[in-house]
Design a protein around this motif. Structure first.
Motif, short mmCIF file in Angstrom:
data_model
loop_
_atom_site.label_atom_id
_atom_site.label_comp_id
_atom_site.label_asym_id
_atom_site.label_seq_id
_atom_site.Cartn_x
_atom_site.Cartn_y
_atom_site.Cartn_z
N PHE A 133 0.82 -1.21 0.00
CA PHE A 133 0.00 0.00 0.00
C PHE A 133 0.86 1.26 0.00
O PHE A 133 0.43 2.30 -0.51
N VAL A 134 2.07 1.18 0.55
CA VAL A 134 3.01 2.30 0.38
C VAL A 134 3.32 2.48 -1.09
O VAL A 134 3.30 3.60 -1.62
N ASP A 135 3.59 1.38 -1.79
CA ASP A 135 3.87 1.44 -3.23
C ASP A 135 2.68 2.00 -4.00
O ASP A 135 2.84 2.76 -4.96
N ALA A 136 1.47 1.60 -3.59
CA ALA A 136 0.27 2.07 -4.28
C ALA A 136 0.11 3.58 -4.14
O ALA A 136 -0.17 4.28 -5.12
N VAL A 137 0.26 4.08 -2.92
CA VAL A 137 0.15 5.53 -2.70
C VAL A 137 1.25 6.27 -3.47
O VAL A 137 1.00 7.32 -4.09
N THR A 138 2.46 5.73 -3.45
CA THR A 138 3.57 6.34 -4.19
C THR A 138 3.25 6.45 -5.67
O THR A 138 3.52 7.48 -6.32
N TYR A 139 2.66 5.40 -6.23
CA TYR A 139 2.29 5.40 -7.65
C TYR A 139 1.23 6.46 -7.92
O TYR A 139 1.34 7.25 -8.88
N LEU A 140 0.19 6.50 -7.09
CA LEU A 140 -0.87 7.48 -7.28
C LEU A 140 -0.37 8.92 -7.12
O LEU A 140 -0.73 9.81 -7.89
N ALA A 155 -5.69 -6.74 6.39
CA ALA A 155 -6.38 -5.46 6.25
C ALA A 155 -5.72 -4.39 7.11
O ALA A 155 -5.57 -3.23 6.69
N TRP A 156 -5.31 -4.76 8.32
CA TRP A 156 -4.64 -3.82 9.21
C TRP A 156 -3.31 -3.36 8.61
O TRP A 156 -2.98 -2.17 8.64
N GLN A 157 -2.55 -4.29 8.05
CA GLN A 157 -1.26 -3.94 7.46
C GLN A 157 -1.44 -3.00 6.27
O GLN A 157 -0.68 -2.04 6.10
N ARG A 158 -2.43 -3.25 5.43
CA ARG A 158 -2.67 -2.38 4.27
C ARG A 158 -3.11 -1.00 4.74
O ARG A 158 -2.69 0.02 4.18
N CYS A 199 -2.25 0.41 7.55
CA CYS A 199 -1.05 1.07 8.06
C CYS A 199 -0.18 1.61 6.93
O CYS A 199 0.40 2.69 7.03
N GLY A 200 -0.08 0.85 5.84
CA GLY A 200 0.70 1.30 4.69
C GLY A 200 0.13 2.55 4.07
O GLY A 200 0.88 3.48 3.70
N TYR A 201 -1.19 2.61 3.94
CA TYR A 201 -1.86 3.79 3.40
C TYR A 201 -1.59 5.01 4.26
O TYR A 201 -1.17 6.07 3.77
N LEU A 202 -1.80 4.87 5.57
CA LEU A 202 -1.62 6.02 6.46
C LEU A 202 -0.16 6.47 6.51
O LEU A 202 0.12 7.69 6.49
N ARG A 203 0.77 5.51 6.53
CA ARG A 203 2.19 5.88 6.59
C ARG A 203 2.60 6.63 5.32
O ARG A 203 3.27 7.67 5.38
N ALA A 204 2.21 6.10 4.17
CA ALA A 204 2.63 6.71 2.91
C ALA A 204 1.99 8.08 2.73
O ALA A 204 2.64 9.02 2.26
N MET A 205 0.72 8.21 3.10
CA MET A 205 0.06 9.51 2.95
C MET A 205 0.72 10.55 3.83
O MET A 205 0.89 11.71 3.44
N ALA A 206 1.12 10.15 5.04
CA ALA A 206 1.78 11.09 5.95
C ALA A 206 3.15 11.48 5.43
O ALA A 206 3.54 12.65 5.47
N THR A 250 -9.79 12.08 -5.64
CA THR A 250 -9.60 11.80 -7.07
C THR A 250 -9.14 10.36 -7.30
O THR A 250 -9.14 9.90 -8.44
N ALA A 251 -8.76 9.67 -6.24
CA ALA A 251 -8.32 8.28 -6.37
C ALA A 251 -8.81 7.49 -5.17
O ALA A 251 -8.94 8.02 -4.06
N LEU A 252 -9.09 6.20 -5.42
CA LEU A 252 -9.64 5.33 -4.40
C LEU A 252 -8.81 4.05 -4.35
O LEU A 252 -8.73 3.31 -5.33
N LEU A 253 -8.20 3.79 -3.21
CA LEU A 253 -7.37 2.61 -2.99
C LEU A 253 -8.19 1.60 -2.20
O LEU A 253 -8.70 1.91 -1.12
N CYS A 254 -8.35 0.39 -2.74
CA CYS A 254 -9.27 -0.59 -2.16
C CYS A 254 -8.53 -1.81 -1.62
O CYS A 254 -7.55 -2.26 -2.22
N VAL A 255 -9.03 -2.36 -0.54
CA VAL A 255 -8.34 -3.44 0.17
C VAL A 255 -8.28 -4.72 -0.63
O VAL A 255 -7.36 -5.53 -0.47
#
Length: 352
Positions: A167-174, A194-197, A199-206, A244-249
């Motif tokens: 999910f870090v990679d996904a946010v980076t790509y977006l 689900a918890w790990q994904r 966490c990846g979203y929140l970490r990358a967005m921050a 503008t983008a939606l990342l799904c589990v």
């Protein structure tokens, strides 16, 4: 063809035939080769029950279906089972899949299978952060492999995807495409993947300066129906703050989100980009094709099979085989459902 007939054919005792077929070291190499060649030529196939008794190994692996009703039709889980069954069959082992009767939980079913002596090992999937199934099997002494991990995965064998990094990679790509307002439809936070994904979203967005607006992170989305409802909620946000983008589990959640966007008259990939996780074949069948984080669920099942077979066979000679722990990376697979903000799938395809 039986051992008795094979013995008469070769003029050897049944005991010699049996020991030669099972590769006992006290049988001369010439005799072993002669017996095994005759067995192949004459179509002899050993009784599985007799072979299991001789080896002292129960050549059946147990898999208890998760209790959550929606997961019984989980395509990711079905692919894992397919790969697991295929790998076990290559080694003449069986897979026993057991459902959970109404009024029971998975622990009761696992305990019944252990007590009955029907299985020689287990594969557990869709783990919780704190999982009673893993705790039970830790104490049971029965070999087991976990597809996934718990909060404390240090002392058992597991095979997992690096969900947080994915999910870090996904946010980076977006973010690289120009998306700053990225929402996330997460799963059940009690489930470790689900918890790990999440966490990846929140970490990358921050770390990358993404914007998480009010209502952007929605947990507990486990299927297409709940995804459609959650997406409708996102669409109720004022247009100036709408993601503008939606990342799904999962891919199934992403496809539900795409249906909601289409139903609202919006274009996926232009009005809102959508990314899933799993790499299921159906992602190529939807329009536009779904961008996803691919994990080969069939090969995951096969690898889990190889791991549990290794544990089961080594446990016959070693009381405490060392746990095997394997972490794979998901592969980001770009398709037409994700584009720079305001770029339609057709324009992106023309540009690429």
């Amino acid at each position: 063809m039986s051992i008795a007939r094979l013995a008469r054919h070769l003029g050897l005792s049944e005991g010699t035939i049996s020991r030669a077929l099972n590769n006992y070291p006290d049988i001369a190499e010439k005799t072993r080769e002669r017996v095994q060649k005759a067995a192949r030529d004459l179509g002899y196939r050993p009784s599985s029950s007799a072979r299991r008794l001789a080896r002292g190994v129960i050549e059946t692996i147990g898999f208890v279906l998760p209790t959550c009703r929606t997961q019984h039709s989980d395509p990711f889980l079905a692919e894992i089972l397919n790969g697991l069954a295929s790998e076990l069959a290559r080694h003449d082992w069986d897979l026993l899949v057991s459902a959970v009767p109404e009024g029971q939980d998975e622990i009761e079913v696992i305990d019944r299978l252990v007590s009955s002596g029907k299985v020689g090992g287990f594969v557990i999937a869709r783990t919780y952060r704190q999982d009673a199934r893993v705790d039970y099997l830790r104490q049971s002494g029965v070999p087991f492999v976990v597809q996934g991990r718990t909060d404390d995965p240090s002392d058992y064998s597991w095979l997992d995807i690096d969900n947080e990094q994915a999910f870090v990679d996904a946010v980076t790509y977006l973010r690289g495409l120009g998306h700053r307002k990225i929402a996330c439809l997460g799963g059940d936070p009690k489930m470790n993947f689900a918890w790990q994904r999440r966490c990846g979203y929140l970490r990358a967005m921050a770390q990358q300066g993404g914007h998480i607006g009010v209502g952007y992170l929605i947990d507990g989305i486990t299927d297409a129906v709940s995804a459609k409802n959650a997406t409708a909620h996102l669409l109720s946000i004022s247009k100036s703050d709408r993601p503008t983008a939606l990342l799904c589990v999962t891919d199934a959640v992403a496809i539900g989100a795409m249906q909601a966007l289409n139903g609202a008259g919006l274009t996926v990939g232009r009005d809102m980009s959508v990314m899933g996780f799993d790499g299921l074949p159906i992602g190529l069948a939807v329009q536009p094709a779904l961008t996803t984080l691919h994990q080969d669920s069939y090969e995951i099942g096969r690898e889990a099979g190889r791991m549990v077979l290794e544990l089961c066979t080594s446990s016959a000679t070693s009381p405490s085989p060392s746990p095997r722990q394997t972490l794979w990376q998901a592969k980001l697979t770009p398709r037409a459902s994700v584009n720079p903000p305001g770029t339609s799938p057709a324009q992106q395809n023309q540009g690429g």
